[in-house]
Enzyme design. Structure first.
Site, PDB file in Angstrom:
ATOM      1  N   THR A 152       0.838  -1.196   0.000  1.00  0.00           N
ATOM      2  CA  THR A 152       0.000   0.000   0.000  1.00  0.00           C
ATOM      3  C   THR A 152       0.874   1.247   0.000  1.00  0.00           C
ATOM      4  O   THR A 152       2.032   1.218   0.403  1.00  0.00           O
ATOM      5  CB  THR A 152      -0.897   0.075   1.253  1.00  0.00           C
ATOM      6  OG1 THR A 152      -0.094   0.389   2.403  1.00  0.00           O
ATOM      7  CG2 THR A 152      -1.650  -1.223   1.477  1.00  0.00           C
ATOM      8  N   ASP A 153       0.312   2.354  -0.448  1.00  0.00           N
ATOM      9  CA  ASP A 153       0.928   3.649  -0.192  1.00  0.00           C
ATOM     10  C   ASP A 153       0.761   3.938   1.301  1.00  0.00           C
ATOM     11  O   ASP A 153       0.112   3.187   2.030  1.00  0.00           O
ATOM     12  CB  ASP A 153       0.269   4.724  -1.059  1.00  0.00           C
ATOM     13  CG  ASP A 153       1.176   5.930  -1.308  1.00  0.00           C
ATOM     14  OD1 ASP A 153       2.190   6.077  -0.585  1.00  0.00           O
ATOM     15  OD2 ASP A 153       0.880   6.724  -2.209  1.00  0.00           O
ATOM     16  N   ALA A 154       1.348   5.029   1.769  1.00  0.00           N
ATOM     17  CA  ALA A 154       1.359   5.342   3.196  1.00  0.00           C
ATOM     18  C   ALA A 154      -0.046   5.313   3.797  1.00  0.00           C
ATOM     19  O   ALA A 154      -0.970   5.925   3.273  1.00  0.00           O
ATOM     20  CB  ALA A 154       1.998   6.712   3.417  1.00  0.00           C
TER      21      ALA A 154
END
Length: 218
Positions: A152-154
């Protein structure tokens, strides 16, 4: 490599359709799929020549069409399935065919494609790719045949956190098809959220083992 770094969350394979996009207007490699493919291929080859670096293409399903900032709000790629296949889809398929090891899922919705993959969905059901099984499992892993690892992104970005409660989207991301969750809030709390998601069946045994295999394989 000299510093012991073995993973780089790069390159962006986003296509800059909209110059006002503040996320990728200085990071995209071009305004056309062919240019993005050409230059990101060269970038990744340079890392492979070093023999020690893993690259991660991002931000699936593709940023650069609009002006929203996923740090603050859900991003939306509003391309039709046909437009996406001819642009972002080509870029991702190119790198998948070339054996890229990792893909970063963005907090970006792809509503027309998500509805194509599941016609029963309504507007209220549209989610960022990080939480959308139709996009991560159906589009990326099945249709585009990506067999690597998805991260995932942040997880603190509002494009993800505004979708639901953290206790729901922590395991929800893995259930959707992401294999690794980026950044914890409180480590013990997030671990409990993930464990409870598994105990409640949000994350199936099969999905958990698949994610673990992909992490270990990477």
């Amino acid at each position: 490599c000299a510093l012991g770094v073995n993973v780089n969350f790069d390159p962006c394979v986003d296509i800059l359709y909209n110059w006002r996009n503040t996320i990728v207007n200085t990071r995209a490699y071009g305004t056309k799929a062919d240019d993005v493919i050409k230059y990101t291929n060269a970038y990744i080859q340079g890392y492979r020549d070093s023999g020690e670096m893993i690259t991660c293409i991002k931000h699936f399903p593709g940023d650069g069409t609009e002006e929203r900032d996923q740090h603050l709000v859900l991003g939306v790629n509003e391309l039709s399935p046909e437009e996406w296949d001819a642009s972002f889809g080509r870029a991702y398929q190119n790198h998948i065919d070339n054996g890229v090891e990792m893909v970063m899922a963005g907090h970006i919705a792809l509503p027309h494609y998500q509805k194509k993959l599941d016609p029963t969905l309504e507007d209220k059901d549209i989610l960022p790719a990080t939480l959308a099984k139709e996009l991560i499992t159906g589009l990326l892993k099945v249709q585009l045949r990506f067999n690597g690892m998805v991260i995932t992104d942040a997880s603190h970005m509002l494009g993800m956190s505004s979708a639901m409660r953290r206790e729901d989207y922590v395991p929800g991301a893995i259930a959707a098809g992401c294999d690794m969750f980026l950044f914890f809030n409180d480590m013990e709390e997030d671990f409990d959220f993930m464990l409870n998601g598994y105990k409640k069946g949000v994350i199936s045994e099969e999905r958990m083992n698949d994610a673990v295999r992909r992490v270990l394989g990477l």
